[in-house]
Write a protein that holds these residues in place. Sequence first.
Motif, PDB file in Angstrom:
ATOM      1  N   SER A  54     -55.053 -27.965 -30.517  1.00  0.00           N
ATOM      2  CA  SER A  54     -53.682 -27.603 -29.873  1.00  0.00           C
ATOM      3  C   SER A  54     -53.150 -26.489 -30.798  1.00  0.00           C
ATOM      4  N   PHE A  55     -52.990 -25.471 -29.914  1.00  0.00           N
ATOM      5  CA  PHE A  55     -52.733 -24.265 -30.570  1.00  0.00           C
ATOM      6  C   PHE A  55     -51.447 -23.598 -29.903  1.00  0.00           C
ATOM      7  N   ASN A  56     -50.285 -23.328 -30.842  1.00  0.00           N
ATOM      8  CA  ASN A  56     -49.035 -22.812 -30.348  1.00  0.00           C
ATOM      9  C   ASN A  56     -48.913 -21.474 -31.059  1.00  0.00           C
ATOM     10  N   GLY A  72     -48.277 -20.683 -34.041  1.00  0.00           N
ATOM     11  CA  GLY A  72     -47.613 -20.679 -35.434  1.00  0.00           C
ATOM     12  C   GLY A  72     -48.560 -20.451 -36.398  1.00  0.00           C
ATOM     13  N   LYS A  73     -47.854 -20.204 -37.518  1.00  0.00           N
ATOM     14  CA  LYS A  73     -48.875 -20.069 -38.658  1.00  0.00           C
ATOM     15  C   LYS A  73     -50.051 -20.897 -39.120  1.00  0.00           C
ATOM     16  N   ASP A  74     -49.306 -22.158 -39.035  1.00  0.00           N
ATOM     17  CA  ASP A  74     -50.401 -23.125 -39.322  1.00  0.00           C
ATOM     18  C   ASP A  74     -51.277 -23.423 -38.340  1.00  0.00           C
ATOM     19  N   SER A  75     -51.126 -23.380 -37.020  1.00  0.00           N
ATOM     20  CA  SER A  75     -52.314 -23.324 -36.195  1.00  0.00           C
ATOM     21  C   SER A  75     -53.098 -22.286 -36.189  1.00  0.00           C
ATOM     22  N   PHE A 120     -49.161 -25.766 -24.994  1.00  0.00           N
ATOM     23  CA  PHE A 120     -47.996 -26.301 -24.405  1.00  0.00           C
ATOM     24  C   PHE A 120     -47.047 -25.128 -24.056  1.00  0.00           C
ATOM     25  N   GLY A 132     -52.406 -28.338 -36.351  1.00  0.00           N
ATOM     26  CA  GLY A 132     -52.156 -27.823 -37.706  1.00  0.00           C
ATOM     27  C   GLY A 132     -50.977 -28.261 -38.534  1.00  0.00           C
ATOM     28  N   TYR A 181     -42.980 -13.667 -38.289  1.00  0.00           N
ATOM     29  CA  TYR A 181     -42.963 -14.231 -39.482  1.00  0.00           C
ATOM     30  C   TYR A 181     -42.669 -12.896 -40.564  1.00  0.00           C
ATOM     31  N   ILE A 189     -41.385 -21.894 -36.812  1.00  0.00           N
ATOM     32  CA  ILE A 189     -40.991 -21.562 -35.573  1.00  0.00           C
ATOM     33  C   ILE A 189     -41.075 -22.759 -34.451  1.00  0.00           C
TER      34      ILE A 189
END
Length: 601
Positions: free
Chosen positions: A130-132, A134-137, A172, A222, A275, A282
Motif C-alpha cells: 500500500s503505497f501513497n 508519503g515518507k513512510d511508504s 488509493f 508504512g 517534505y 501528509i
Amino acid sequence: ISILRNKTKTPKQNFQSISTDKQSVAFKPPVFEILHLNKRGSLSFLPLLFVFHFPFSIGASSVLIKRGFIILKLCKCPICPYSGISPEGMEIDKAIRDCDDRRLKTKYNNAIYVVKRALALYSTEEVAFSFNGGKDSTVLLHILRAAFFLHKEEEGCSVDGLKEFPIRTIYFESSSAFPEINSFTYDMATNYGLLMDIIRTDFKSGLESLLKSRPIRAIFLGVRIGDPTAVGQEQFSPSSPGWPPFMRVNPILDWSYRDVWAFILTCKVQYCSLYDQGYTSIGSIHDTLPNALLCISNSTGSEEKFRPAYLLSDGRSERAGRAKRFSPSVLNPMSNGTSNVDLQKHGMLTASVIAVGDEILFGTVEDQLGLSLRRKVHSIGWSISHTSILRNDIDSVAEEVELRRSSNEMVFIYGGVGPLFSDATLGGIAKAFGVRLAPDEEFEEYLRHLIGEHCTGDRNEMAQLPEGITELLHHEKLPVPLIKCHNVIVFTATNIVELDLQWDCLIELTRTGDLFPLLEPYKSKHLTTKLSDVEIAPSLAKLCLEFPDIHIGCYRESRSGPIIISFKGKNEERNQLAADALSKKFQPGAFSDINLNSQET
Ligand SMILES: Cc1cc2nc3c(=O)[nH]c(=O)nc-3n(C[C@H](O)[C@H](O)[C@H](O)COP(=O)(O)O)c2cc1C
Ligand SMILES: Nc1ncnc2c1ncn2[C@@H]1O[C@H](COP(=O)(O)OP(=O)(O)OP(=O)(O)O)[C@@H](O)[C@H]1O
Ligand SMILES: [Mg+2]
C-alpha cells in the motif's frame, strides 16, 4: 558506446575508455564512462545520440571536447533494459551496511526480517504494497525491494532482468491529495516498475473489491507506532473486524521519525518535494499544513519559509501540521452555543459510563466500580444516558468512545489502563479522537516515582497518552494524576477505595477549576403498591406526560411481589406532586411511601 562509435564512424581504436566510475549511490547507479576521442571530429553526432538513446544523459562540455573527452553518463531509465530490481535492491542493503548508524542498521534488519517472513508465508501474488508517496511508504518501498531481492537470493532464484517489481502496489488516489504526492507516487511507479492498482473509492470498499479480484492475503503498510492508526497494531495484525480479511504487515512499525529520515538520507533515495517545504506528515490538502515548528520566522512579513522535514528535532511533533478530525463542538461540548448556565439550569447534562475488561464482560469478576460510579455521577446531578461494558480491544473502545463522547457531555471510563497487553483503554481513546499515543514526559515522571526500580520494561512505553488532547489532573492526594481527554475522564482505580479517592479528588478539582459543571443533585421519591401492573399502566403513562421533567420509573423485586414506582427530579416538591397525582387516581391507601434513598449515594 557502440552507437557513438557507429554514429561518428570513428574507428574503434579512436575511442578509449579512460575511466569508469560506478558510484554506489542508492538505486540505479549512474555509471560514468569517460571516453577519449582521439581525433576531433564533427560534434553533430551528439544531439543524435540524445535522440537515439535518451535514457543516458550525455555530457560533453566544450572544454572537454576540445581536449578530446566525451562524458557519457549512463543512468536509469524506465524503458531501459538495464532497469529492474537488480542490483538496485542491493544498493540499499549496501548503503545501510556501509553506514555507521547502528540504530538504523538494527531497524533496517528488523524490517527486512519482517518482510522476508511475510514473503515466506505468502506467495508474491498473495502480497500487496500500500503505497501513497508519503515518507513512510517511501521507506517501505525501498525496504520491500531490498528484502524481495534478498529473499529471492536466499531461495536461489535470480531476479536479473526483471523489469517490473512483482509485488502489486495499491494506491488509493483521491482528488484531495496534494498534486506533489500524486505525481511523486506515479514517478516512483515508473522508476521502479511498480504494478499499480489505482483505487478511487474509500479504503474499505476499495479493498473489498480488490480482494475479490486478486488473491491478496497480506498487505504491507508504512504504518509507524506513532500514527493514530497504529494503535493496537503489531508487525503482523489481521485487519479489523468489519474490514475484508487480510493480514496487515507493518515492517517499519517500530521506526521513529528520526529513523525514517536517517534511512532516506543515508540511502539518498528520492522523496516527495513537500517534505522539503516543511511538511512533516501528509494528509489531504484540506487538513495538512507545513509544520509550524519548521517555520523560519521573517521580520519582513513576506511569505513564510519552512525548513525541510528532516530538520524537525522532536519527532513527536511530526503531526503538528495535521488538523484534528473532530469538530469544535465535540471538542468542547460546552461550546455549541449553549452556556454552562443554561445547561445547569435545565439540568440537562448527560454522561456515559464505560467499563473496559473481558473479566467484567464475561462475569469473571463482579463490577462494583460501575455501580458506584453511576451513583456518583448521578449524585452530582448528571443524567446517565448509557453504560457499557467493552472487551479489551482497541477498536471496541474507540468505537464506543467516539459514539458516546459526541452524544454526551461527559464520558467516564474505567478498566484497561496500564502496561498489560490487554490494556486497551488509552489506545482506544486515542483512536476515537484520531490522534496517536505518544510518550508523555510529565506522566513518565509520576510513573518513575511510583514504579522506581521495579520497572523492567521501557517506562516510556507505559507513559504513552493520547497526544495533544490529554490534560493531567493533579491532586496532592493522588499518586498519579487523573487523565482527561477533552470530555473523556479516565479512572485508573481498580477497587472501590481507589475509586472513592479519585472521585473525591476530581470533584474537588472541579469545584476549584472548571472541569465540568456540578449540578443540582437529583432527588428521589418512591411509592410501593400491591396493585397489578396492568391496573396501573394507563395512569402511569398519562402521568409521564403530565410531568415531563420527572423521570418516572417502575419495577418490581419479584414477579409476584409489590411494584415500586420511583420519581426522580431536581425538585422535591415536583416529585411529591407527581406522587400525589398518581395516588389520587386510585383508592386511598393503594400506594405507600418507601424509603430507598440510602442506597443511592
Ligand atoms: C491497505 C489498508 C488497510 C487498512 N486496514 C485497516 C483495518 O484493518 N482497520 C482499520 O480500522 N483501518 C484500516 N485502514 C485505514 C487506516 O487505518 C486509516 O484509517 C487510513 O490509512 C487513513 O488514515 P489517515 O486518516 O491518517 O490518512 C487501512 C488502510 C489501508 C490503506
Ligand atoms: N492513499 C493511500 N494509498 C495507499 N496506501 C495508503 C494511503 N494512505 C495511507 N496508506 C498506507 O498507510 C500508511 C500510513 O499512512 P500515512 O498517512 O501515515 O502516510 P506515510 O507514508 O506514513 O507518510 P506521512 O506520515 O509523512 O504522511 C502508508 O505508509 C501507506 O502504506
Ligand atoms: Mg506516517
